[in-house]
Design an enzyme around this catalytic site. Structure first.
Site, mmCIF file in Angstrom:
data_model
loop_
_atom_site.group_PDB
_atom_site.id
_atom_site.type_symbol
_atom_site.label_atom_id
_atom_site.label_comp_id
_atom_site.label_asym_id
_atom_site.label_seq_id
_atom_site.Cartn_x
_atom_site.Cartn_y
_atom_site.Cartn_z
ATOM 1 N N GLU A 173 8.353 8.874 -3.729
ATOM 2 C CA GLU A 173 7.560 7.800 -4.327
ATOM 3 C C GLU A 173 6.110 7.862 -3.843
ATOM 4 O O GLU A 173 5.172 7.670 -4.627
ATOM 5 C CB GLU A 173 8.203 6.440 -3.989
ATOM 6 C CG GLU A 173 7.473 5.217 -4.469
ATOM 7 C CD GLU A 173 7.238 5.152 -5.987
ATOM 8 O OE1 GLU A 173 7.780 5.968 -6.732
ATOM 9 O OE2 GLU A 173 6.455 4.274 -6.392
ATOM 10 N N GLU A 214 -0.286 10.250 -9.499
ATOM 11 C CA GLU A 214 -0.570 9.546 -10.753
ATOM 12 C C GLU A 214 -1.895 8.788 -10.744
ATOM 13 O O GLU A 214 -2.482 8.589 -11.792
ATOM 14 C CB GLU A 214 0.586 8.650 -11.187
ATOM 15 C CG GLU A 214 0.838 7.446 -10.341
ATOM 16 C CD GLU A 214 2.036 6.647 -10.809
ATOM 17 O OE1 GLU A 214 2.360 6.668 -11.990
ATOM 18 O OE2 GLU A 214 2.656 5.986 -9.950
ATOM 19 N N ARG A 244 -0.280 -13.801 -15.417
ATOM 20 C CA ARG A 244 0.795 -14.239 -14.517
ATOM 21 C C ARG A 244 2.125 -14.432 -15.238
ATOM 22 O O ARG A 244 3.140 -14.727 -14.610
ATOM 23 C CB ARG A 244 0.394 -15.556 -13.838
ATOM 24 C CG ARG A 244 -0.867 -15.448 -13.018
ATOM 25 C CD ARG A 244 -1.229 -16.777 -12.404
ATOM 26 N NE ARG A 244 -0.233 -17.213 -11.443
ATOM 27 C CZ ARG A 244 -0.228 -16.869 -10.162
ATOM 28 N NH1 ARG A 244 -1.179 -16.117 -9.682
ATOM 29 N NH2 ARG A 244 0.721 -17.294 -9.349
ATOM 30 N N CYS A 250 4.112 -17.180 -13.053
ATOM 31 C CA CYS A 250 3.708 -18.321 -13.869
ATOM 32 C C CYS A 250 2.300 -18.760 -13.478
ATOM 33 O O CYS A 250 1.877 -18.599 -12.344
ATOM 34 C CB CYS A 250 4.625 -19.551 -13.743
ATOM 35 S SG CYS A 250 6.334 -19.190 -14.129
ATOM 36 N N HIS A 276 13.005 26.815 2.270
ATOM 37 C CA HIS A 276 13.553 27.674 1.218
ATOM 38 C C HIS A 276 12.545 27.931 0.100
ATOM 39 O O HIS A 276 12.928 28.362 -0.980
ATOM 40 C CB HIS A 276 14.842 27.056 0.658
ATOM 41 C CG HIS A 276 15.891 26.894 1.707
ATOM 42 N ND1 HIS A 276 16.549 27.964 2.280
ATOM 43 C CD2 HIS A 276 16.364 25.789 2.336
ATOM 44 C CE1 HIS A 276 17.388 27.519 3.203
ATOM 45 N NE2 HIS A 276 17.294 26.189 3.253
ATOM 46 N N LYS A 316 2.174 1.579 -19.138
ATOM 47 C CA LYS A 316 3.054 0.733 -18.316
ATOM 48 C C LYS A 316 4.474 0.711 -18.875
ATOM 49 O O LYS A 316 5.436 0.635 -18.131
ATOM 50 C CB LYS A 316 2.474 -0.684 -18.266
ATOM 51 C CG LYS A 316 3.120 -1.585 -17.269
ATOM 52 C CD LYS A 316 2.685 -1.265 -15.855
ATOM 53 C CE LYS A 316 3.550 -1.954 -14.815
ATOM 54 N NZ LYS A 316 3.556 -1.227 -13.547
ATOM 55 N N TRP A 374 6.574 -17.151 -16.728
ATOM 56 C CA TRP A 374 7.215 -15.851 -16.521
ATOM 57 C C TRP A 374 8.630 -16.195 -16.058
ATOM 58 O O TRP A 374 8.835 -16.644 -14.945
ATOM 59 C CB TRP A 374 6.462 -15.061 -15.452
ATOM 60 C CG TRP A 374 6.919 -13.656 -15.355
ATOM 61 C CD1 TRP A 374 6.492 -12.593 -16.087
ATOM 62 C CD2 TRP A 374 7.919 -13.156 -14.470
ATOM 63 N NE1 TRP A 374 7.179 -11.460 -15.718
ATOM 64 C CE2 TRP A 374 8.053 -11.774 -14.742
ATOM 65 C CE3 TRP A 374 8.723 -13.723 -13.485
ATOM 66 C CZ2 TRP A 374 8.947 -10.960 -14.049
ATOM 67 C CZ3 TRP A 374 9.625 -12.911 -12.808
ATOM 68 C CH2 TRP A 374 9.724 -11.548 -13.098
ATOM 69 N N LYS A 407 2.906 8.332 -6.333
ATOM 70 C CA LYS A 407 1.759 7.402 -6.356
ATOM 71 C C LYS A 407 0.457 8.190 -6.231
ATOM 72 O O LYS A 407 -0.497 7.933 -6.948
ATOM 73 C CB LYS A 407 1.844 6.381 -5.199
ATOM 74 C CG LYS A 407 2.891 5.329 -5.326
ATOM 75 C CD LYS A 407 2.610 4.272 -6.369
ATOM 76 C CE LYS A 407 3.186 4.616 -7.709
ATOM 77 N NZ LYS A 407 4.503 4.245 -8.075
ATOM 78 N N ASN A 422 5.226 -23.388 -10.482
ATOM 79 C CA ASN A 422 5.201 -21.944 -10.297
ATOM 80 C C ASN A 422 6.016 -21.645 -9.046
ATOM 81 O O ASN A 422 5.835 -22.310 -8.030
ATOM 82 C CB ASN A 422 3.736 -21.510 -10.103
ATOM 83 C CG ASN A 422 3.623 -20.128 -9.507
ATOM 84 O OD1 ASN A 422 4.442 -19.257 -9.798
ATOM 85 N ND2 ASN A 422 2.619 -19.911 -8.680
ATOM 86 N N GLY A 423 6.939 -20.668 -9.119
ATOM 87 C CA GLY A 423 7.733 -20.324 -7.944
ATOM 88 C C GLY A 423 9.202 -20.572 -8.188
ATOM 89 O O GLY A 423 9.647 -20.601 -9.344
HETATM 90 C C1 F6R Z 1 5.089 5.089 -11.796
HETATM 91 C C2 F6R Z 1 5.718 4.358 -12.873
HETATM 92 C C3 F6R Z 1 6.611 5.090 -13.787
HETATM 93 C C4 F6R Z 1 7.792 4.185 -14.200
HETATM 94 C C5 F6R Z 1 8.636 4.855 -15.283
HETATM 95 C C6 F6R Z 1 9.841 4.028 -15.643
HETATM 96 O O1 F6R Z 1 4.249 4.293 -11.032
HETATM 97 O O2 F6R Z 1 5.500 3.190 -13.022
HETATM 98 O O3 F6R Z 1 7.073 6.272 -13.233
HETATM 99 O O4 F6R Z 1 8.564 3.940 -13.073
HETATM 100 O O5 F6R Z 1 7.839 5.044 -16.434
HETATM 101 O O6 F6R Z 1 9.456 2.780 -16.102
HETATM 102 P P1 F6R Z 1 10.485 1.577 -16.150
HETATM 103 O O7 F6R Z 1 10.815 1.218 -14.745
HETATM 104 O O8 F6R Z 1 9.759 0.501 -16.877
HETATM 105 O O9 F6R Z 1 11.689 2.063 -16.893
#
Ligand code: F6R
Length: 610
Positions: free
Chosen positions: A483, A490, A27, A2, A506, A605, A74, A487, A100-101
């Site tokens: 993970e 990507e 936010r 928020c 293997h 995203k 939010w 990171k 906020n919070g």
């Molecule tokens: C990587 C990333 C993607 C998402 C994937 C699923 O940093 O953000 O691999 O994790 O596209 O997205 P959600 O979690 O929104 O279903």
């Protein structure tokens, strides 16, 4: 999350506040509102949706007032709606607040206030503040805010106004941001400098539990007991873009540093005073949990890695067979499941097309569906039988960081809860683990404050020109390795392979040559010695080893060429700390290579296509 902003000065402030909200929109943007003090009464405007919606009705509000507060929301407590949008007012209509919070003890406060006859109009935690002010006001808004603050638990910033003192704003913070802007005969309070940067660059940053009283005459900061506090004004030289990022160079870096708060928010109200996990409103009953015979986890990308942590945790604590699949594969399988199957769908956005399709397939096959998501009102919440929200706040960097960490925490809490209900984990063990969990936000905060970034940046810059990285982990360290590798690939576009360390011999070991970088998740665990043997195998092929290890592991620096130490915690909780240096490593490698960290190529995203 928020965003909040307040103004006292000599100019009509409706549009000033709105422009401030625009700068805080990152936010949160599920609803918004403004409250102005006009001719001795409040003028209030709320709207559901983003700020375009508020802008379209802004003309309904007169622009004559020179005192006001505003909020962009939010949602955490209560769905996005006009009733739940801030500012909130009390029963008498004399007080308005924006917050906020999270107010952790709001249910207890609300019950207490209702008994006294206060009536509530929203589902939010924030509304209690307006009623607390109404109850304790005795001629001084500053004192009423102090009294309210002292009754409130959690982490929050709130700003209050009253028609009884129409030229005054009072603000206070606890572990969430508050900045005061000092202009020429006008003053601002806000969640971030960006809200008023176009008006002034002179600011003060109050500390927790200080009362900030703003009038046209100036700003006074005091302790709760009324002792004056001096804060030397600072001049910020950030550009507007940097200001929205809170001074960080990218959203991703900012979001990495927001992880302690995101974890604290996600933990909030989910542990009882006696140390057990309480997940009220899960939508799956305890009887259903007891009757379960199987769990199936579906998710994509980073969320899939959080799901893998869930597989280890559910097997260990809830003693259930767990299957996990990427949603894009699961949706086209012919899975065997029934009413005693729980399908856990994990999606930060709550809108991922493959995850939604996998949920529907599981539902058709008869399973109960529980969604874990960060977004209130998202599609997964509409289609699941139950929802467990992470509370990471809005994530803007395309590479998921804080949403991942809160998903990991959510699956750990869920697994412990299911173990508790099924009586498959000793209550003493649950208490020991929740006690550790309670401290993890602080541990992570201290870790990030201790400045690991400089060392990680040095190592990342030294290795960033390598064209291949192998990531290894075992058991609960494996999702962390997966993970970390995702990171890196990507945001820096460097090809990575991530493997269960024992499986490496293997096949993938053939990729190694002299100097190949191998990143190893070597936090303390019951398979640590096995992992060390695998590391010896890669070292024998000339690989350079970069390890993430638990503090106190003196052998790690002998085994590895570079070590990133993280605080030692129970091995099942170790992903919450172990992944952070790998996020930073990926970040600095991408930066060293000059890549656009927040907007990597080809990615989005929210992935709403198959
Ligand atoms: C990587 C990333 C993607 C998402 C994937 C699923 O940093 O953000 O691999 O994790 O596209 O997205 P959600 O979690 O929104 O279903």
């Amino acid at each position: 999350m928020c965003g909040i902003v307040g103004y006292v000065g000599g100019r009509p402030c409706r549009d000033i506040l709105f422009r401030g909200l625009r700068k805080l929109e990152y936010r949160g943007y599920d609803s918004a509102g403004i409250s102005l003090i006009h001719k001795g009464r409040f003028d209030l405007l709320h709207s559901v949706g983003n700020l375009d919606r508020l802008e379209s009705v802004l003309h309904q509000m007169e622009n004559g007032s020179t005192v006001g507060i505003a909020h962009t929301r939010w949602a955490t407590h209560g769905r996005p709606s006009n009733e739940n949008a801030h500012p909130h007012t009390d029963c008498s209509g004399r007080f308005a607040i924006v917050l906020n919070g999270i107010v952790e003890n709001y249910l207890a406060l609300r019950a207490e206030l209702e008994v006294e006859g206060h009536s509530f109009t929203s589902e939010t935690d924030a509304e209690v503040v307006a009623h607390l002010l109404e109850r304790s006001y005795d001629g001084s808004l500053r004192e009423a805010v102090a009294a309210a603050f002292q009754r409130m638990e959690g982490h929050f910033t709130f700003v209050a106004v009253t028609i009884e003192e129409p030229e005054t704003i009072v603000a206070v913070r606890k572990e969430t941001p508050l900045v005061v802007g000092l202009g020429e005969g006008e003053y601002f309070v806000a969640s971030a400098v960006s809200a008023f940067l176009a008006e002034t660059r002179t600011v003060i940053f109050p500390d927790d539990a200080e009362l900030v009283v703003v009038t046209r005459g100036g700003v006074e900061v005091t302790t709760m007991d009324g002792l004056a506090v001096e804060h030397a004004p600072e001049v910020v030289d950030w550009d507007e873009d940097a200001a929205e990022k809170g001074g960080y160079e990218t959203f991703m870096l900012k979001e990495i540093h927001e992880q302690p708060v995101a974890l604290a928010d996600t933990l909030s109200q989910r542990m009882s005073r006696d140390g057990l996990v309480c997940l009220d409103g899960l939508g799956i009953t305890d009887d259903e949990i007891r009757a379960l015979q199987q769990v199936v986890i579906v998710a994509c990308g980073t969320s899939y890695h959080a799901g893998l942590v869930g597989k280890y945790a559910l097997e260990r604590w809830a003693r259930l067979p767990v299957e996990i699949d990427v949603a894009s594969e699961f949706r086209y399988r012919d899975p065997v499941m029934g009413p005693n199957t729980l399908c856990i769908a994990i999606s930060q956005s709550g809108e991922t097309a493959d995850t939604l399709a996998a949920m529907r397939a599981a539902r058709t096959a008869g399973a109960r569906i529980l969604a874990i998501t960060n977004i209130v009102g998202s599609q997964v919440t509409r289609e699941a039988h139950g929802v467990l929200f992470t509370r990471a706040g809005l994530e803007i960097g395309v590479a998921a960081t804080k949403t991942f960490l809160t998903q990991v925490l959510a699956v750990q809490l869920l697994s412990l809860y299911m173990g508790q209900v099924r009586e498959t984990v000793a209550l003493d063990k649950v208490r020991a683990l929740t006690d550790e969990l309670r401290h993890i936000p602080t541990l992570l905060n201290s870790y990030l404050d201790s400045g690991p970034a400089a060392d990680i940046e040095r190592v990342a810059a030294a290795y960033a020109k390598n064209r291949f990285f192998l990531y290894l982990g075992r058991n609960i360290g494996l999702p962390v390795a997966l993970e970390g590798a995702l990171k890196l690939k990507e945001i820096s576009y460097i090809p990575t392979e991530s493997y269960a360390a024992g499986e490496m011999k293997h096949g993938p070991i053939a990729l190694l040559e002299d100097g190949s970088p191998v990143v190893v998740v070597a936090t303390d665990s019951h398979v640590y010695d096995k992992l060390v043997s695998n590391v010896q195998e890669v070292k024998a092929r000339g690989a350079h080893v970069i390890a993430v290890a638990s503090e106190g592991n003196v052998g790690a620096s002998v085994m590895a060429d570079e070590v990133f130490y993280v605080p030692a915690v129970d091995e099942m909780l170790s992903p919450l700390l172990g992944v952070v240096p790998l996020q930073l490593f990926a970040y600095y490698a991408a930066k060293a290579n000059g890549e656009s960290v927040d907007q990597p190529r080809n990615l989005a995203k929210t992935v709403t296509v198959e």
